[in-house]
Design an enzyme around this catalytic site. Structure first.
Site, PDB file in Angstrom:
ATOM      1  N   HIS A 156      28.564 -63.264-111.010  1.00 34.02           N
ATOM      2  CA  HIS A 156      27.183 -63.481-110.581  1.00 34.02           C
ATOM      3  C   HIS A 156      26.762 -64.911-110.912  1.00 34.02           C
ATOM      4  CE1 HIS A 156      22.837 -63.140-110.387  1.00 34.02           C
ATOM      5  NE2 HIS A 156      23.006 -62.018-109.690  1.00 34.02           N
TER       6      HIS A 156
ATOM      7  N   ARG B 170      25.667 -63.198-105.527  1.00 29.97           N
ATOM      8  CA  ARG B 170      26.994 -62.569-105.592  1.00 29.97           C
ATOM      9  C   ARG B 170      27.419 -62.143-104.190  1.00 29.97           C
ATOM     10  NH1 ARG B 170      25.361 -56.739-108.119  1.00 29.97           N
ATOM     11  NH2 ARG B 170      23.124 -57.062-108.081  1.00 29.97           N
TER      12      ARG B 170
ATOM     13  N   LYS C 145      25.530 -60.182-101.067  1.00 28.05           N
ATOM     14  CA  LYS C 145      24.104 -59.985-101.366  1.00 28.05           C
ATOM     15  C   LYS C 145      23.294 -61.029-100.588  1.00 28.05           C
ATOM     16  CE  LYS C 145      22.581 -57.312-103.627  1.00 28.05           C
ATOM     17  NZ  LYS C 145      22.177 -56.792-104.928  1.00 28.05           N
TER      18      LYS C 145
ATOM     19  N   ASP D 238      18.761 -66.176-101.913  1.00 27.70           N
ATOM     20  CA  ASP D 238      17.565 -66.136-102.768  1.00 27.70           C
ATOM     21  C   ASP D 238      17.359 -67.542-103.342  1.00 27.70           C
ATOM     22  OD1 ASP D 238      15.847 -65.938-104.977  1.00 27.70           O
ATOM     23  OD2 ASP D 238      16.654 -64.017-105.664  1.00 27.70           O
TER      24      ASP D 238
ATOM     25  N   CYS E 285      16.126 -68.738-106.029  1.00 28.71           N
ATOM     26  CA  CYS E 285      16.403 -69.073-107.443  1.00 28.71           C
ATOM     27  C   CYS E 285      17.845 -69.501-107.646  1.00 28.71           C
ATOM     28  CB  CYS E 285      16.022 -67.933-108.387  1.00 28.71           C
ATOM     29  SG  CYS E 285      16.996 -66.436-108.205  1.00 28.71           S
ATOM     30  N   TYR E 286      18.764 -69.034-106.762  1.00 28.44           N
ATOM     31  CA  TYR E 286      20.165 -69.431-106.921  1.00 28.44           C
ATOM     32  C   TYR E 286      20.391 -70.884-106.523  1.00 28.44           C
ATOM     33  CZ  TYR E 286      20.687 -64.466-107.611  1.00 28.44           C
ATOM     34  OH  TYR E 286      20.536 -63.190-108.086  1.00 28.44           O
TER      35      TYR E 286
ATOM     36  N   ASP F 104      11.544 -66.269-103.537  1.00 28.84           N
ATOM     37  CA  ASP F 104      12.925 -65.868-103.252  1.00 28.84           C
ATOM     38  C   ASP F 104      13.269 -66.203-101.791  1.00 28.84           C
ATOM     39  OD1 ASP F 104      14.859 -64.117-102.199  1.00 28.84           O
ATOM     40  OD2 ASP F 104      14.302 -62.418-103.454  1.00 28.84           O
TER      41      ASP F 104
ATOM     42  N   ASP G 206       6.274 -66.842-107.237  1.00 27.20           N
ATOM     43  CA  ASP G 206       6.122 -66.543-108.672  1.00 27.20           C
ATOM     44  C   ASP G 206       6.623 -67.742-109.461  1.00 27.20           C
ATOM     45  OD1 ASP G 206       9.004 -66.110-109.517  1.00 27.20           O
ATOM     46  OD2 ASP G 206       8.855 -64.634-107.908  1.00 27.20           O
TER      47      ASP G 206
ATOM     48  N   HIS H 268      10.616 -68.221-109.705  1.00 26.74           N
ATOM     49  CA  HIS H 268      11.227 -68.843-108.523  1.00 26.74           C
ATOM     50  C   HIS H 268      10.753 -70.280-108.332  1.00 26.74           C
ATOM     51  CE1 HIS H 268      12.507 -64.725-107.622  1.00 26.74           C
ATOM     52  NE2 HIS H 268      13.517 -65.348-107.058  1.00 26.74           N
TER      53      HIS H 268
HETATM   54  C1  LIG Z   1      19.406 -68.666-119.213  1.00 28.86           C
HETATM   55  C2  LIG Z   1      19.351 -67.283-118.697  1.00 28.86           C
HETATM   56  C3  LIG Z   1      18.629 -66.281-119.476  1.00 28.86           C
HETATM   57  C4  LIG Z   1      19.975 -67.007-117.550  1.00 28.86           C
HETATM   58  C5  LIG Z   1      19.894 -65.759-116.799  1.00 28.86           C
HETATM   59  C6  LIG Z   1      20.817 -65.874-115.659  1.00 28.86           C
HETATM   60  C7  LIG Z   1      20.560 -64.877-114.551  1.00 28.86           C
HETATM   61  C8  LIG Z   1      19.610 -65.260-113.461  1.00 28.86           C
HETATM   62  C9  LIG Z   1      21.229 -63.748-114.519  1.00 28.86           C
HETATM   63  C10 LIG Z   1      21.091 -62.833-113.392  1.00 28.86           C
HETATM   64  C11 LIG Z   1      21.010 -61.412-113.819  1.00 28.86           C
HETATM   65  C12 LIG Z   1      21.295 -60.463-112.675  1.00 28.86           C
HETATM   66  C13 LIG Z   1      22.464 -59.556-112.796  1.00 28.86           C
HETATM   67  C14 LIG Z   1      20.572 -60.452-111.614  1.00 28.86           C
HETATM   68  C15 LIG Z   1      20.845 -59.544-110.459  1.00 28.86           C
HETATM   69  O1  LIG Z   1      19.679 -59.221-109.954  1.00 28.86           O
HETATM   70  P1  LIG Z   1      19.562 -58.559-108.492  1.00 28.86           P
HETATM   71  O2  LIG Z   1      20.565 -57.482-108.322  1.00 28.86           O
HETATM   72  O3  LIG Z   1      18.126 -58.208-108.343  1.00 28.86           O
HETATM   73  O4  LIG Z   1      19.842 -59.802-107.580  1.00 28.86           O
HETATM   74  P2  LIG Z   1      21.024 -60.140-106.535  1.00 28.86           P
HETATM   75  O5  LIG Z   1      20.963 -59.135-105.455  1.00 28.86           O
HETATM   76  O6  LIG Z   1      20.662 -61.501-106.064  1.00 28.86           O
HETATM   77  O7  LIG Z   1      22.322 -60.113-107.307  1.00 28.86           O
HETATM   78 ZN   LIG Z   2      15.577 -64.848-107.261  1.00 31.62          ZN
END
Ligand SMILES: CC(C)=CCC/C(C)=C/CC/C(C)=C/COP(=O)(O)OP(=O)(O)O
Ligand SMILES: [Zn+2]
Length: 443
Positions: free
Chosen positions: A217, A259, A262, A265, A267-268, A372, A379, A382
């Site tokens: 991820h 990932r 998916k 978004d 934030c990535y 996102d 927010d 993001h």
């Molecule tokens: C410094 C620090 C604390 C860093 C954190 C890093 C970080 C953003 C980790 C992601 C956690 C995670 C598994 C999100 C999946 O969310 P989702 O399933 O809602 O999103 P997706 O579909 O995009 O994977």
């Molecule tokens: Zn996001």
């Protein structure tokens, strides 16, 4: 009658997102130049209004973030710093006082006054204080007690726990090492066995998961890679497969997904673009080409020029001019051109202008703030990571943080320029430098 093949829920969601994104891009492409200019503008005033209001007063709906108050401080204050602005003295003092009340007497910061110290909120508090800068903010951190807290969070398997009796994962490893590194309290006890733990989280896909056996991820990949660089063990990772994994997370929408399979978004933009730039700088420092990646999506230098504004006077600076020259980009920013830039130029392993396009056209909210994707609400999380990622993308053509980008590296030109960030800590570079000097003197 022949039945139409049915599609999965994920395929349907992906189709709907692509429809929105390409609808936006085709509206942009068919608009006149002044509309296009307006659409890609970062709109600093609206951003600052949204951020400053959030720092002063939050609505009751934010009560769900009650255990994350240092994060809210970091998301907002770091975003303001990226825009090149600071807080007034009153807000700055209030923030330092508030974070002081979140600090536990045995070290570390909780999510609010009296809450259990936690590594994630400690990272957010330290990064906020580093971003505020100055002796009062720096000396409010109890370094000795923080070192004790970090040692208490260290596990015998090499990793760290998020809090007392909490989960062990790559986030905890990163936040602990980022804090220790910035505060100059990193030692062998904290790093022992850590490289082995992170290595055990790199998956068959090439990215890094949250814990051994978990799916790769972007968030954890950033954390794992940054940690390995901070403890000087990065070459133990399979960097070819890591590069390959991360560059392929940029999809047809030009934004990144977190990932495989998916949705894109905003934030990535930070979590995935920062690893790209860390890797490209690592390879370039060693004069190595990443072997694993056939997805050099930004193509050649000529393609880069193709992205540039045709009337950009800097286009000609790729010539073999021996004279360095500084140009004013029209916004009062000095842009270094010619030899200086060419020697410090690098080929991004991702499509930097495409990514900026996604953030500015799809993640930016018309009233300020970022989100996102289209149709989602804005927010502060993001906003922070879209702006951080935008800064990373703007500086992706530079071999180091000290080399300013050319106007054409920045979608929307220098009016959109954001401060460069330290890629391993995600704090603005100048603030990082001031903090490092202070904490090295303090040792
Ligand atoms: C410094 C620090 C604390 C860093 C954190 C890093 C970080 C953003 C980790 C992601 C956690 C995670 C598994 C999100 C999946 O969310 P989702 O399933 O809602 O999103 P997706 O579909 O995009 O994977
Ligand atoms: Zn996001």
């Amino acid at each position: 009658m022949e039945e139409l093949p049915s599609i999965t829920v994920s395929q349907r969601e992906q189709f709907l997102v692509e429809n929105d994104v390409f609808g936006m891009y085709s509206y942009f492409d068919t608009s006149d130049i002044s509309t296009q200019k307006f659409m890609v503008e970062i709109q600093r005033d609206k951003q600052l209004d949204y951020l400053m209001n959030g720092l002063r007063q939050l609505s009751p709906s934010f009560s769900s973030l009650d255990a994350n108050r240092p994060w809210v401080c970091y998301w907002i204050i770091h975003s303001i710093a990226l825009l090149g602005e600071s807080l007034d003295d009153e807000l700055e003092n209030n923030t330092i006082d508030f974070l002081g009340r979140c600090q536990g007497s045995d070290g570390g910061y909780g999510g609010g006054p009296g809450q259990l110290p936690h590594l994630a909120t400690s990272y957010a508090a330290v990064n906020t204080l580093v971003t505020l800068g100055g002796d009062k903010a720096f000396s409010s951190i109890n370094r000795e007690q923080m070192a004790c807290f970090l040692r208490r969070m260290k596990d015998t398997n090499g990793g760290f726990r998020m809090h007392n009796m909490g989960e062990i994962d790559v986030r905890a490893c990163y936040t602990a090492i980022s804090i220790a590194s910035i505060l100059n309290i990193l030692d062998d006890e904290l790093t022992r066995g850590l490289g082995d733990y992170i290595l055990s989280c790199q998956t068959y896909e090439g990215g890094i998961g949250g814990e051994p056996g978990s799916e790769a991820h972007g968030g954890y990949t950033y954390c794992g890679l940054a940690t390995m660089i901070l403890i000087s063990e990065v070459d133990r990772l399979n960097l070819d497969s890591l590069t390959n994994w991360v560059v392929y997370r940029q999809g047809v929408e030009m934004g990144f997904q977190g990932r495989t399979n998916k949705l894109v978004d905003g934030c990535y933009t930070f979590w995935q673009a920062a690893p790209c730039v860390l890797l490209q700088r690592f390879f370039s420092a060693q004069d190595l080409v990443p072997h694993g990646s056939s997805h050099m999506s930004q193509g050649t230098d000529e393609d880069h020029e193709g992205h540039a504004h045709d009337d950009d006077p800097e286009d000609s600076d790729e010539d073999d001019s021996d004279n360095d020259s500084d140009e004013d980009s029209g916004n009062g920013h000095q842009v270094h051109t010619s030899t200086y830039y060419i020697n410090r130029k690098i080929q991004p392993v991702f499509n930097s202008l495409g990514l900026q396009r996604y953030v500015l056209l799809c993640s930016k909210d018309a009233n300020g703030g970022f989100r996102d994707k289209l149709r989602k609400p804005r927010d502060f999380y993001h906003t922070c990571y879209c702006l951080s990622g935008l800064s990373v993308a703007q500086h992706a053509w530079s071999k180091d943080e000290d080399t300013p980008p050319l106007t054409r590296d920045i979608l929307g030109g220098y009016a959109n320029h954001l401060e460069p960030v330290h890629l391993l800590h995600n704090v603005v570079m100048d603030r990082y430098n001031e903090a490092i000097e202070f904490f090295h003197r303090a040792a």
